[in-house]
Design a protein around this motif. Structure first.
Motif, PDB file in Angstrom:
ATOM      1  N   VAL A 116       4.772 -59.486  16.309  1.00 13.56           N
ATOM      2  CA  VAL A 116       5.609 -60.370  16.409  1.00 13.56           C
ATOM      3  C   VAL A 116       6.535 -60.290  16.836  1.00 13.56           C
ATOM      4  O   VAL A 116       7.092 -60.734  17.850  1.00 13.56           O
ATOM      5  CB  VAL A 116       5.688 -61.520  15.171  1.00 13.56           C
ATOM      6  N   ALA A 117       8.026 -59.838  16.338  1.00 14.59           N
ATOM      7  CA  ALA A 117       9.105 -58.642  17.126  1.00 14.59           C
ATOM      8  C   ALA A 117       8.942 -58.388  18.149  1.00 14.59           C
ATOM      9  O   ALA A 117       9.754 -58.776  19.523  1.00 14.59           O
ATOM     10  CB  ALA A 117       9.655 -57.689  15.804  1.00 14.59           C
ATOM     11  N   ARG A 167       8.800 -70.356  33.447  1.00 11.15           N
ATOM     12  CA  ARG A 167       9.240 -70.796  32.811  1.00 11.15           C
ATOM     13  C   ARG A 167       8.365 -70.524  32.075  1.00 11.15           C
ATOM     14  O   ARG A 167       7.801 -69.368  31.930  1.00 11.15           O
ATOM     15  CB  ARG A 167       9.121 -72.090  32.954  1.00 11.15           C
ATOM     16  N   GLY A 168       8.615 -70.248  30.258  1.00  4.24           N
ATOM     17  CA  GLY A 168       7.645 -70.292  29.661  1.00  4.24           C
ATOM     18  C   GLY A 168       8.883 -69.096  28.417  1.00  4.24           C
ATOM     19  O   GLY A 168      10.096 -69.871  27.554  1.00  4.24           O
ATOM     20  N   ARG A 169       8.154 -69.119  27.290  1.00  5.19           N
ATOM     21  CA  ARG A 169       9.288 -68.609  26.360  1.00  5.19           C
ATOM     22  C   ARG A 169       7.884 -67.246  25.599  1.00  5.19           C
ATOM     23  O   ARG A 169       6.732 -67.383  24.897  1.00  5.19           O
ATOM     24  CB  ARG A 169       9.045 -69.884  25.012  1.00  5.19           C
ATOM     25  N   GLY A 170       8.539 -66.350  25.179  1.00  2.00           N
ATOM     26  CA  GLY A 170       8.166 -65.683  24.276  1.00  2.00           C
ATOM     27  C   GLY A 170       7.038 -64.745  25.716  1.00  2.00           C
ATOM     28  O   GLY A 170       7.449 -64.929  26.871  1.00  2.00           O
ATOM     29  N   LEU A 171       5.781 -63.793  24.526  1.00  8.49           N
ATOM     30  CA  LEU A 171       4.791 -63.367  26.198  1.00  8.49           C
ATOM     31  C   LEU A 171       4.408 -64.940  26.511  1.00  8.49           C
ATOM     32  O   LEU A 171       2.693 -64.292  26.422  1.00  8.49           O
ATOM     33  CB  LEU A 171       3.828 -62.516  24.877  1.00  8.49           C
ATOM     34  N   ARG A 230       2.914 -65.413  19.668  1.00  7.95           N
ATOM     35  CA  ARG A 230       2.747 -65.774  21.565  1.00  7.95           C
ATOM     36  C   ARG A 230       4.638 -66.387  21.926  1.00  7.95           C
ATOM     37  O   ARG A 230       4.567 -66.009  22.932  1.00  7.95           O
ATOM     38  CB  ARG A 230       1.599 -67.073  21.650  1.00  7.95           C
ATOM     39  N   THR A 231       4.764 -66.941  21.047  1.00  9.03           N
ATOM     40  CA  THR A 231       6.078 -67.459  21.425  1.00  9.03           C
ATOM     41  C   THR A 231       7.505 -66.591  20.796  1.00  9.03           C
ATOM     42  O   THR A 231       8.489 -67.324  20.970  1.00  9.03           O
ATOM     43  CB  THR A 231       5.971 -69.090  20.797  1.00  9.03           C
ATOM     44  N   GLY A 232       7.203 -65.813  19.865  1.00 10.57           N
ATOM     45  CA  GLY A 232       7.929 -64.874  19.617  1.00 10.57           C
ATOM     46  C   GLY A 232       8.731 -64.854  18.361  1.00 10.57           C
ATOM     47  O   GLY A 232       9.281 -64.586  17.665  1.00 10.57           O
ATOM     48  N   ASN A 233       7.508 -66.031  17.733  1.00 17.50           N
ATOM     49  CA  ASN A 233       8.017 -66.007  16.297  1.00 17.50           C
ATOM     50  C   ASN A 233       5.968 -66.549  15.950  1.00 17.50           C
ATOM     51  O   ASN A 233       4.815 -66.253  17.314  1.00 17.50           O
ATOM     52  CB  ASN A 233       8.204 -67.147  15.632  1.00 17.50           C
ATOM     53  N   LEU A 234       6.047 -65.866  14.690  1.00 12.79           N
ATOM     54  CA  LEU A 234       4.236 -66.544  14.505  1.00 12.79           C
ATOM     55  C   LEU A 234       4.116 -67.793  15.084  1.00 12.79           C
ATOM     56  O   LEU A 234       2.277 -67.115  14.898  1.00 12.79           O
ATOM     57  CB  LEU A 234       4.182 -65.994  12.422  1.00 12.79           C
ATOM     58  N   PHE A 235       4.576 -68.729  14.331  1.00 10.93           N
ATOM     59  CA  PHE A 235       4.055 -69.886  15.249  1.00 10.93           C
ATOM     60  C   PHE A 235       4.295 -70.454  15.950  1.00 10.93           C
ATOM     61  O   PHE A 235       6.136 -70.680  16.233  1.00 10.93           O
ATOM     62  CB  PHE A 235       3.413 -70.606  13.789  1.00 10.93           C
ATOM     63  N   GLY A 236       4.532 -71.507  16.588  1.00 10.27           N
ATOM     64  CA  GLY A 236       4.980 -71.895  17.431  1.00 10.27           C
ATOM     65  C   GLY A 236       5.828 -72.841  16.704  1.00 10.27           C
ATOM     66  O   GLY A 236       7.048 -73.413  16.775  1.00 10.27           O
ATOM     67  N   THR A 237       5.346 -73.489  15.971  1.00  7.30           N
ATOM     68  CA  THR A 237       5.609 -74.759  15.201  1.00  7.30           C
ATOM     69  C   THR A 237       7.261 -74.144  14.599  1.00  7.30           C
ATOM     70  O   THR A 237       7.585 -74.855  14.775  1.00  7.30           O
ATOM     71  CB  THR A 237       5.080 -74.811  14.032  1.00  7.30           C
ATOM     72  N   GLU A 238       7.415 -72.720  14.050  1.00  3.29           N
ATOM     73  CA  GLU A 238       8.740 -71.892  13.738  1.00  3.29           C
ATOM     74  C   GLU A 238       9.681 -72.209  15.121  1.00  3.29           C
ATOM     75  O   GLU A 238      11.199 -72.698  14.887  1.00  3.29           O
ATOM     76  CB  GLU A 238       8.248 -70.852  13.126  1.00  3.29           C
ATOM     77  N   THR A 239       8.941 -71.736  16.260  1.00  3.92           N
ATOM     78  CA  THR A 239       9.821 -71.457  17.264  1.00  3.92           C
ATOM     79  C   THR A 239      10.351 -72.875  17.936  1.00  3.92           C
ATOM     80  O   THR A 239      11.208 -72.796  18.282  1.00  3.92           O
ATOM     81  CB  THR A 239       8.615 -70.982  18.478  1.00  3.92           C
ATOM     82  N   PHE A 240      10.290 -74.042  17.701  1.00  2.00           N
ATOM     83  CA  PHE A 240      10.300 -75.400  18.519  1.00  2.00           C
ATOM     84  C   PHE A 240       9.915 -76.586  16.658  1.00  2.00           C
ATOM     85  O   PHE A 240      11.048 -77.776  17.204  1.00  2.00           O
ATOM     86  CB  PHE A 240       8.918 -76.779  19.574  1.00  2.00           C
ATOM     87  N   GLU A 295      -1.477 -74.965  17.525  1.00  4.10           N
ATOM     88  CA  GLU A 295      -1.701 -73.600  17.853  1.00  4.10           C
ATOM     89  C   GLU A 295      -2.597 -72.891  17.761  1.00  4.10           C
ATOM     90  O   GLU A 295      -1.830 -71.317  17.708  1.00  4.10           O
ATOM     91  CB  GLU A 295      -0.789 -72.790  16.207  1.00  4.10           C
ATOM     92  N   VAL A 296      -3.467 -72.596  18.678  1.00  7.54           N
ATOM     93  CA  VAL A 296      -4.383 -72.558  19.115  1.00  7.54           C
ATOM     94  C   VAL A 296      -4.422 -71.374  20.244  1.00  7.54           C
ATOM     95  O   VAL A 296      -4.095 -69.938  20.482  1.00  7.54           O
ATOM     96  CB  VAL A 296      -5.607 -73.144  20.022  1.00  7.54           C
ATOM     97  N   ILE A 297      -3.131 -71.473  21.210  1.00  8.16           N
ATOM     98  CA  ILE A 297      -2.118 -70.563  22.059  1.00  8.16           C
ATOM     99  C   ILE A 297      -0.940 -70.041  21.639  1.00  8.16           C
ATOM    100  O   ILE A 297      -1.155 -69.047  21.822  1.00  8.16           O
ATOM    101  CB  ILE A 297      -1.901 -71.711  23.268  1.00  8.16           C
ATOM    102  N   CYS A 298      -0.049 -70.459  20.866  1.00 10.12           N
ATOM    103  CA  CYS A 298       1.394 -70.855  20.491  1.00 10.12           C
ATOM    104  C   CYS A 298       0.980 -69.589  19.056  1.00 10.12           C
ATOM    105  O   CYS A 298       2.026 -68.836  18.724  1.00 10.12           O
ATOM    106  CB  CYS A 298       1.572 -72.063  19.956  1.00 10.12           C
TER     107      CYS A 298
END
Length: 457
Positions: free
Chosen positions: A348-349, A375-379, A266-276, A259-262
């Motif tokens: 985050v929001a 492509r991308g997700r969030g910021l 960054r992805t619109g949730n606190l962690f990329g783990t949640e986003t995906f 999660e170093v970048i995510c």
């Protein structure tokens, strides 16, 4: 450029070896020397102002002038400028930060281990995984799988996990027991007529075939970014993580979420783990943990990972691993204040809202003759440049378009980053619509100028 030997540029060339830089070319070109920061902007020593559309290195979430982080560092420096966490020692900021991170974890986690960079954190994760395998009486279970185009760092083990050729060439990497499976880049790697779901199924099948060929009893873990960052901002295709995780669970293989970048919005949730929809055993984090105001990183492990490690350290008498500055009190204090600000300002929001705006603003660029994919997700996002849009053919040599586009953007006061021919966007979490408009406008102008220049021919 002409560099006076006593200028900052001249002295940099004389004395400084740079990361991710052609050392010979640097002797001719010299550096862009940044002198000041203000919000999402930085300014060079000659007074030119730039939007930092990469948050430095995907990392300065709160921008370049957050006084509360500076004040947190000064307070802690005045009270306890250094202490360590070796040999049953601890201090207040590291205790508070560990508790805070466990509370923020999107899946149950047990313990936090602090390090100083994402590379160190991934290196430590690999060591602990090997240690755990020995603790479980499974000395053969030492292989780990990463992915082509992954980025996990540059230390010897972390660079081996990284799936980018230039991180391996002439370094004698990767080391033994590090394997790589396919990249989840649908646009670049799908077969004719293959849907995202079919592509995901194929990648999961290829992963399982690799595991079976190597022997499931020899595979300890799978390292992966929820969304790939430095490898090109690669968004996993539909059903990818569901299918990959099913394979890992079938063969009792740990999942390490990098999660170093995510992480941290960054992805619109606190962690990329949640986003995906990941369910990792280990989570690795850095960068936006402190908005990079000070170096700090961490990995969180669940009970499944911690308990065998604790037993093994008890059998040996010590967990023989540690870094002098790990969990540094000043860095920990800054990270705590950084997380507090992210929560107080609901960043985050905000990142989710600004990310949607950024991607909607980038969408029209898809029609440009030099753009193969947006492509991308969030910021976080990328604009992939191609020489032939109809055939999705990259420039020859690879990276030529990206380098040219990057130079044009710098002239217009926008700092991006070319990943071969994909131009990355990762503005600070605090970015606003007018600044996104400025970034997208510069991209559009540079694409037109690049096309008119004939560089792609």
């Amino acid at each position: 450029m002409t560099m006076h030997p006593n200028s900052p540029e001249g002295r940099d060339v004389a004395y400084h070896l740079h990361s991710y830089t052609n050392a010979r070319a640097h002797q001719e070109a010299g550096p862009l020397v940044i002198g000041k920061g203000d919000g999402v902007f930085v300014e060079d020593i000659h007074g030119k102002r730039y939007i930092e559309a990469m948050s430095g290195l995907w990392s300065v979430g709160l921008g370049f002038s957050e006084k509360r982080l500076v004040d947190a560092a000064v307070r802690q420096m005045s009270e306890l400028p250094f202490y360590h966490t070796f040999s049953h020692r601890s201090h207040g900021p590291v205790i508070d930060l560990a508790e805070k991170l466990i509370g923020l974890a999107p899946v149950p986690m047990s313990k936090v281990y602090f390090t100083n960079s994402g590379s160190e954190a991934n290196d430590t994760a690999l060591k602990l995984i090997w240690y755990r395998s020995n603790a479980l009486g499974q000395p053969e279970r030492k292989k780990v799988i990463s992915r082509q185009r992954a980025y996990h760092g540059v230390t010897i083990a972390a660079a081996s996990l990284t799936g980018l050729p230039n991180n391996h060439r002439s370094f004698d990497l990767p080391i033994a027991n590090v394997l790589h499976t396919g990249s989840p880049h649908f646009w670049r790697s799908h077969r004719p007529g293959e849907s995202e779901e079919d592509f995901a199924t194929r990648l999961a099948t290829e992963l399982e075939e690799l595991i079976v060929a190597e022997g499931p009893e020899t595979i300890a873990a799978f390292f992966a970014e929820p969304l790939m960052g430095a490898g090109g901002v690669i968004v996993p295709p539909a059903t990818y993580w569901e299918k990959i995780q099913a394979v890992l669970k079938k063969h009792d293989i740990l999942l390490v979420a990098d999660e170093v970048i995510c992480g941290f919005g960054r992805t619109g949730n606190l962690f990329g783990t949640e986003t995906f929809g990941l369910d990792p055993d280990i989570m690795v984090m850095s960068k936006q943990l402190s908005s990079s105001y000070l170096p700090i990183s961490a990995l969180m492990v669940n009970e499944r990972v911690f308990e065998p490690i604790a037993d093994e350290s008890n059998r040996i008498g010590v967990l023989g691993h540690g870094y002098t500055a790990a969990g540094h009190p000043v860095a920990a204090a800054v990270a705590l204040e950084n997380l507090t600000i992210i929560e107080e300002r609901d960043l985050v929001a905000h990142a989710r809202e600004m990310g949607a705006y950024m991607h909607a603003s980038l969408e029209p660029l898809k029609d440009h003759p030099l753009v193969g994919e947006v492509r991308g997700r969030g910021l976080i996002g990328a604009v992939e440049l191609v020489a032939d849009k109809s055939l999705e053919i990259p420039a020859d040599p690879t990276g030529k378009l990206g380098a040219a586009m990057n130079a044009m953007l710098i002239e217009k006061g926008v700092i991006s980053r070319p990943m071969y021919d994909a131009m990355a966007l990762c503005p600070p979490l605090i970015v606003r619509k007018p600044e996104i408009d400025q970034i997208v406008s510069a991209f559009s102008e540079c694409l037109d100028e690049l096309h008119a220049s004939g560089v792609a021919a």
